[in-house]
Motif scaffolding. Structure first.
Motif, PDB file in Angstrom:
ATOM      1  N   UNK A  35       0.845  -1.196   0.000  1.00  0.00           N
ATOM      2  CA  UNK A  35       0.000   0.000   0.000  1.00  0.00           C
ATOM      3  C   UNK A  35       0.881   1.246   0.000  1.00  0.00           C
ATOM      4  N   UNK A  36       0.492   2.220  -0.787  1.00  0.00           N
ATOM      5  CA  UNK A  36       1.276   3.458  -0.913  1.00  0.00           C
ATOM      6  C   UNK A  36       0.636   4.555  -0.074  1.00  0.00           C
ATOM      7  N   UNK A  37       1.397   5.090   0.853  1.00  0.00           N
ATOM      8  CA  UNK A  37       0.879   6.133   1.737  1.00  0.00           C
ATOM      9  C   UNK A  37       1.387   7.526   1.393  1.00  0.00           C
ATOM     10  N   UNK A  38       2.525   7.581   0.694  1.00  0.00           N
ATOM     11  CA  UNK A  38       3.123   8.878   0.388  1.00  0.00           C
ATOM     12  C   UNK A  38       3.484   8.932  -1.090  1.00  0.00           C
ATOM     13  N   UNK A  39       3.674  10.125  -1.591  1.00  0.00           N
ATOM     14  CA  UNK A  39       4.130  10.301  -2.963  1.00  0.00           C
ATOM     15  C   UNK A  39       2.994  10.309  -3.967  1.00  0.00           C
ATOM     16  N   UNK A  40       3.345  10.244  -5.257  1.00  0.00           N
ATOM     17  CA  UNK A  40       2.344  10.383  -6.317  1.00  0.00           C
ATOM     18  C   UNK A  40       1.332   9.236  -6.353  1.00  0.00           C
ATOM     19  N   UNK A  41       1.645   8.101  -5.731  1.00  0.00           N
ATOM     20  CA  UNK A  41       0.721   6.969  -5.738  1.00  0.00           C
ATOM     21  C   UNK A  41       0.030   6.802  -4.390  1.00  0.00           C
ATOM     22  N   UNK A  42       0.020   7.851  -3.574  1.00  0.00           N
ATOM     23  CA  UNK A  42      -0.597   7.792  -2.248  1.00  0.00           C
ATOM     24  C   UNK A  42      -2.056   7.375  -2.374  1.00  0.00           C
ATOM     25  N   UNK A  43      -2.452   6.473  -1.496  1.00  0.00           N
ATOM     26  CA  UNK A  43      -3.829   5.992  -1.520  1.00  0.00           C
ATOM     27  C   UNK A  43      -4.026   4.726  -2.345  1.00  0.00           C
ATOM     28  N   UNK A  44      -2.983   4.306  -3.021  1.00  0.00           N
ATOM     29  CA  UNK A  44      -3.078   3.073  -3.814  1.00  0.00           C
ATOM     30  C   UNK A  44      -3.042   1.878  -2.866  1.00  0.00           C
ATOM     31  N   UNK A  45      -4.049   0.998  -2.940  1.00  0.00           N
ATOM     32  CA  UNK A  45      -4.049  -0.159  -2.039  1.00  0.00           C
ATOM     33  C   UNK A  45      -2.988  -1.187  -2.444  1.00  0.00           C
ATOM     34  N   UNK A  46      -2.659  -2.058  -1.531  1.00  0.00           N
ATOM     35  CA  UNK A  46      -1.710  -3.140  -1.821  1.00  0.00           C
ATOM     36  C   UNK A  46      -2.307  -4.058  -2.886  1.00  0.00           C
ATOM     37  N   UNK A  47      -1.455  -4.574  -3.748  1.00  0.00           N
ATOM     38  CA  UNK A  47      -1.927  -5.441  -4.824  1.00  0.00           C
ATOM     39  C   UNK A  47      -0.797  -6.331  -5.309  1.00  0.00           C
ATOM     40  N   UNK A  48      -1.173  -7.436  -5.922  1.00  0.00           N
ATOM     41  CA  UNK A  48      -0.177  -8.301  -6.550  1.00  0.00           C
ATOM     42  C   UNK A  48      -0.352  -8.225  -8.059  1.00  0.00           C
ATOM     43  N   UNK A  49       0.730  -8.385  -8.762  1.00  0.00           N
ATOM     44  CA  UNK A  49       0.726  -8.368 -10.220  1.00  0.00           C
ATOM     45  C   UNK A  49       1.457  -9.596 -10.718  1.00  0.00           C
ATOM     46  N   UNK A  50       0.978 -10.152 -11.823  1.00  0.00           N
ATOM     47  CA  UNK A  50       1.654 -11.295 -12.418  1.00  0.00           C
ATOM     48  C   UNK A  50       2.070 -10.916 -13.835  1.00  0.00           C
TER      49      UNK A  50
END
Length: 79
Positions: A35-50
């Protein structure tokens, strides 16, 4: 998966299916984005990518020669 394939086509069919399963998933990379809390991606939830990375291609990630054959597997199993 093996029991499902064995019921559909016997032991040989299940063996080929198991090897195909391994081949498709063997050249994938799974990454985790916390999860991103700071910076330009703040508020982005944790996720997995394949990412599909081809063994037979130039080593690039997500090329069509790797994605197209694997698409049918992913539609079937939806991992």
């Amino acid at each position: 998966v093996v029991h499902e394939l064995e019921a559909l086509g016997g032991a040989d069919y299940a063996a080929i299916g198991a090897l195909s399963y391994r081949q498709v998933l063997g050249d994938n990379s799974v990454v985790w984005l916390p999860a991103q809390e700071h910076g330009p991606m703040a508020g982005t939830p944790a996720a997995s990518f394949m990412f599909v990375k081809g063994l037979g291609s130039s080593g690039d990630t997500a090329t069509i020669d790797d994605n197209y054959p694997a698409a049918f597997f992913f539609l079937w199993r939806q991992p």
